[in-house]
Design a protein around this motif. Structure first.
Motif, PDB file in Angstrom:
ATOM      1  N   GLN A   9       9.773   8.749   2.130  1.00 35.99           N
ATOM      2  CA  GLN A   9       8.541   8.062   2.491  1.00 35.99           C
ATOM      3  C   GLN A   9       8.265   6.897   1.530  1.00 35.99           C
ATOM      4  O   GLN A   9       7.920   5.793   1.953  1.00 35.99           O
ATOM      5  CB  GLN A   9       7.375   9.075   2.429  1.00 35.99           C
ATOM      6  CG  GLN A   9       6.112   8.607   3.127  1.00 35.99           C
ATOM      7  CD  GLN A   9       6.358   8.349   4.611  1.00 35.99           C
ATOM      8  OE1 GLN A   9       7.011   9.139   5.282  1.00 35.99           O
ATOM      9  NE2 GLN A   9       5.882   7.212   5.092  1.00 35.99           N
ATOM     10  N   LEU A  10       8.468   7.150   0.257  1.00 36.61           N
ATOM     11  CA  LEU A  10       8.267   6.120  -0.762  1.00 36.61           C
ATOM     12  C   LEU A  10       9.219   4.953  -0.543  1.00 36.61           C
ATOM     13  O   LEU A  10       8.822   3.791  -0.601  1.00 36.61           O
ATOM     14  CB  LEU A  10       8.491   6.732  -2.152  1.00 36.61           C
ATOM     15  CG  LEU A  10       8.390   5.776  -3.334  1.00 36.61           C
ATOM     16  CD1 LEU A  10       6.969   5.281  -3.488  1.00 36.61           C
ATOM     17  CD2 LEU A  10       8.851   6.466  -4.606  1.00 36.61           C
ATOM     18  N   LYS A  12      10.617   4.011   2.222  1.00 31.85           N
ATOM     19  CA  LYS A  12      10.201   3.263   3.422  1.00 31.85           C
ATOM     20  C   LYS A  12       9.010   2.364   3.124  1.00 31.85           C
ATOM     21  O   LYS A  12       8.960   1.216   3.555  1.00 31.85           O
ATOM     22  CB  LYS A  12       9.828   4.238   4.544  1.00 31.85           C
ATOM     23  CG  LYS A  12      11.031   4.781   5.280  1.00 31.85           C
ATOM     24  CD  LYS A  12      10.561   5.618   6.446  1.00 31.85           C
ATOM     25  CE  LYS A  12      11.732   6.144   7.262  1.00 31.85           C
ATOM     26  NZ  LYS A  12      11.304   7.163   8.212  1.00 31.85           N
ATOM     27  N   THR A  13       8.045   2.910   2.390  1.00 31.12           N
ATOM     28  CA  THR A  13       6.868   2.127   2.033  1.00 31.12           C
ATOM     29  C   THR A  13       7.269   0.889   1.233  1.00 31.12           C
ATOM     30  O   THR A  13       6.802  -0.223   1.499  1.00 31.12           O
ATOM     31  CB  THR A  13       5.889   2.980   1.206  1.00 31.12           C
ATOM     32  OG1 THR A  13       5.677   4.202   1.890  1.00 31.12           O
ATOM     33  CG2 THR A  13       4.578   2.277   0.985  1.00 31.12           C
ATOM     34  N   HIS A  16       8.986  -1.708   3.348  1.00 32.13           N
ATOM     35  CA  HIS A  16       7.988  -2.420   4.153  1.00 32.13           C
ATOM     36  C   HIS A  16       7.302  -3.501   3.319  1.00 32.13           C
ATOM     37  O   HIS A  16       7.122  -4.637   3.745  1.00 32.13           O
ATOM     38  CB  HIS A  16       6.966  -1.422   4.696  1.00 32.13           C
ATOM     39  CG  HIS A  16       5.789  -2.048   5.339  1.00 32.13           C
ATOM     40  ND1 HIS A  16       5.890  -2.763   6.511  1.00 32.13           N
ATOM     41  CD2 HIS A  16       4.497  -2.122   4.954  1.00 32.13           C
ATOM     42  CE1 HIS A  16       4.692  -3.222   6.825  1.00 32.13           C
ATOM     43  NE2 HIS A  16       3.832  -2.852   5.896  1.00 32.13           N
ATOM     44  N   LEU A  17       6.950  -3.138   2.092  1.00 33.28           N
ATOM     45  CA  LEU A  17       6.300  -4.098   1.208  1.00 33.28           C
ATOM     46  C   LEU A  17       7.249  -5.240   0.834  1.00 33.28           C
ATOM     47  O   LEU A  17       6.810  -6.373   0.638  1.00 33.28           O
ATOM     48  CB  LEU A  17       5.841  -3.396  -0.071  1.00 33.28           C
ATOM     49  CG  LEU A  17       4.516  -2.649   0.001  1.00 33.28           C
ATOM     50  CD1 LEU A  17       4.353  -1.752  -1.197  1.00 33.28           C
ATOM     51  CD2 LEU A  17       3.366  -3.634   0.080  1.00 33.28           C
ATOM     52  N   GLN A  56       5.004   5.003  -6.852  1.00 33.56           N
ATOM     53  CA  GLN A  56       3.671   4.750  -6.311  1.00 33.56           C
ATOM     54  C   GLN A  56       2.946   3.660  -7.103  1.00 33.56           C
ATOM     55  O   GLN A  56       2.207   2.856  -6.558  1.00 33.56           O
ATOM     56  CB  GLN A  56       2.837   6.035  -6.321  1.00 33.56           C
ATOM     57  CG  GLN A  56       2.489   6.513  -4.928  1.00 33.56           C
ATOM     58  CD  GLN A  56       3.319   7.701  -4.521  1.00 33.56           C
ATOM     59  OE1 GLN A  56       3.688   8.499  -5.365  1.00 33.56           O
ATOM     60  NE2 GLN A  56       3.617   7.837  -3.247  1.00 33.56           N
ATOM     61  N   VAL A  59       4.169   0.413  -5.926  1.00 35.72           N
ATOM     62  CA  VAL A  59       3.534   0.067  -4.651  1.00 35.72           C
ATOM     63  C   VAL A  59       2.192  -0.612  -4.910  1.00 35.72           C
ATOM     64  O   VAL A  59       1.898  -1.676  -4.373  1.00 35.72           O
ATOM     65  CB  VAL A  59       3.333   1.336  -3.779  1.00 35.72           C
ATOM     66  CG1 VAL A  59       2.440   1.045  -2.581  1.00 35.72           C
ATOM     67  CG2 VAL A  59       4.670   1.874  -3.308  1.00 35.72           C
ATOM     68  N   GLU A  63       1.100  -4.561  -4.052  1.00 36.95           N
ATOM     69  CA  GLU A  63      -0.065  -4.913  -3.227  1.00 36.95           C
ATOM     70  C   GLU A  63      -0.971  -5.882  -3.985  1.00 36.95           C
ATOM     71  O   GLU A  63      -1.440  -6.870  -3.439  1.00 36.95           O
ATOM     72  CB  GLU A  63      -0.839  -3.648  -2.836  1.00 36.95           C
ATOM     73  CG  GLU A  63      -0.149  -2.859  -1.751  1.00 36.95           C
ATOM     74  CD  GLU A  63      -0.889  -1.574  -1.402  1.00 36.95           C
ATOM     75  OE1 GLU A  63      -1.979  -1.341  -1.936  1.00 36.95           O
ATOM     76  OE2 GLU A  63      -0.330  -0.804  -0.588  1.00 36.95           O
TER      77      GLU A  63
ATOM     78  N   THR B 192      -0.967  -0.339   5.336  1.00 31.01           N
ATOM     79  CA  THR B 192       0.152   0.507   4.937  1.00 31.01           C
ATOM     80  C   THR B 192       0.975   0.930   6.147  1.00 31.01           C
ATOM     81  O   THR B 192       0.490   0.899   7.282  1.00 31.01           O
ATOM     82  CB  THR B 192      -0.344   1.784   4.221  1.00 31.01           C
ATOM     83  OG1 THR B 192      -1.192   2.501   5.127  1.00 31.01           O
ATOM     84  CG2 THR B 192      -1.112   1.453   2.971  1.00 31.01           C
ATOM     85  N   LEU B 193       2.207   1.326   5.866  1.00 33.97           N
ATOM     86  CA  LEU B 193       3.140   1.684   6.935  1.00 33.97           C
ATOM     87  C   LEU B 193       2.606   2.801   7.847  1.00 33.97           C
ATOM     88  O   LEU B 193       2.608   2.641   9.073  1.00 33.97           O
ATOM     89  CB  LEU B 193       4.481   2.066   6.311  1.00 33.97           C
ATOM     90  CG  LEU B 193       5.704   1.958   7.210  1.00 33.97           C
ATOM     91  CD1 LEU B 193       5.781   0.609   7.886  1.00 33.97           C
ATOM     92  CD2 LEU B 193       6.957   2.187   6.394  1.00 33.97           C
ATOM     93  N   PRO B 194       2.108   3.921   7.278  1.00 36.08           N
ATOM     94  CA  PRO B 194       1.581   4.976   8.173  1.00 36.08           C
ATOM     95  C   PRO B 194       0.427   4.474   9.047  1.00 36.08           C
ATOM     96  O   PRO B 194       0.344   4.835  10.231  1.00 36.08           O
ATOM     97  CB  PRO B 194       1.092   6.060   7.215  1.00 36.08           C
ATOM     98  CG  PRO B 194       1.618   5.735   5.880  1.00 36.08           C
ATOM     99  CD  PRO B 194       2.054   4.332   5.860  1.00 36.08           C
TER     100      PRO B 194
END
Lengths: 80, 253
Positions: A9-10, A12-13, A16-17, A56, A59, A63, B192-194
């Motif tokens: 999940q991390l 993927k996040t 995306h960023l 995290q 992330v 942002e 955010t992605l979700p």
């Protein structure tokens, strides 16, 4: 959630960023991949948790970076 | 609790270097990264914060534009907006779509959705018109609070701090009202992605200006679009005499 799932999940996040990263998506993706691969054999759950926390943190930093970049560009452009 | 309508526009991304078409009819948009107008992001964020503070009951995002305008509605939905309305205007009609048309569309939708607050960005970074909020207020005969840098909600009333030349102005106005967001109103959140995934399940209604009874026939024609003049390169001179000579040559002394 299992740690494995959390790590994915991390990743993927972060991917995306990375699409908005100033030096380009490819630049970001290769480095991100390398960073994750470097620790792929880590088995200690405590250490993994620490790494996820670090992820995290990245992330949040990304942002903030994007927000500031946008704010500064607009401020400069419109002399606000 | 207020029902809030936010206007979002799809523009060329702020980080993209703008290129003018060789035939001077506009700027190159094909294959260029687009995103939500940054000032509209601030407007969306403000609406979402109102909802989180239980000051707003529902937020509706509206965008006028071609099919791709749905992307920015999706972004707004991912930020926390409840539903979207896409007013489809494409091709030549979109090229000459002006704030007057958009404000009429927004006014009609406001009546239709029974919204009692409209928040829009103060201007779009592509045409820099800075007219939509003002014209929408006029079309609805509502008070307007433009260039907001702080909004405090009261009962049936809002207190807005505005950024004016050389300082801040604080005004009070009754609801319903039109607000336009300035740069320092808030710091928009990142979708955010979700949340982007969840936003895919939220509804987007599609309609045309005709459905709303708004005439979008052009009011202007674009004569030409040109690059701003390029700054001329400077020169470094060896000594004062050369500088004086150059200045005399240029007729400055």
């Amino acid at each position: 959630m299992s740690l494995r799932k959390e790590v994915i999940q991390l990743y993927k996040t972060l991917l995306h960023l990375g699409k908005d990263y100033p030096s380009g998506y490819e630049f970001f993706r290769t480095r991100l991949h390398k960073a994750f691969m470097k620790n792929k054999d880590e088995k200690d759950p405590e250490k993994i948790k620490k790494m996820i926390a670090h992820g995290q943190y990245i992330v949040k930093e990304l942002e903030t970076l994007y927000m500031l970049k946008k704010y500064r560009t607009l401020k400069r452009r419109y002399d606000l | 609790m207020a029902r809030v309508l936010v206007g979002v526009k799809r523009v060329i991304d702020y980080a993209v270097k703008i290129r003018v078409k060789p035939d001077k009819t506009g700027v190159v948009t094909d294959g260029v990264k687009h995103s939500m107008n940054p000032f509209d992001e601030i407007a969306v964020e403000e609406a979402v914060r109102m909802k989180e503070k239980k000051l707003a009951s529902e937020i509706i995002a509206v965008s006028c534009g071609p099919t791709q305008a749905q992307d920015v509605i999706r972004t707004a939905l991912a930020m926390g907006v409840d539903k979207g309305i896409h007013v489809e205007v494409s091709g030549a009609e979109y090229e000459t779509l002006q704030p007057i048309h958009v404000s009429k569309i927004l006014a009609k939708l406001t009546e239709k959705e029974k919204a009692d607050m409209i928040i829009v960005g103060k201007q779009a970074i592509d045409d820099d018109s800075n007219q939509t909020a003002q014209m929408t207020a006029a079309a609805l005969d509502w008070p307007q609070a433009t260039f907001a840098s702080k909004i405090e909600n009261g009962d049936k009333e809002i207190t807005v701090t505005r950024e004016v030349d050389g300082g801040l102005e604080t005004i009070k106005c009754k609801l319903p009202a039109v607000i336009s967001a300035d740069l320092r109103l808030n710091e928009p959140r990142y979708a955010t992605l979700p949340n982007i995934m969840k936003a895919k399940k939220k509804p987007i209604t599609k309609m045309t200006p005709k459905d709303l009874g708004v005439d979008v026939s052009p009011r202007i024609t674009v004569v030409s679009v040109e690059d701003p003049p390029v700054r001329q390169a400077g020169a470094i001179l060896p000594d004062v005499d050369a500088l004086v000579g150059k200045l005399k040559e240029g007729g400055h002394i």
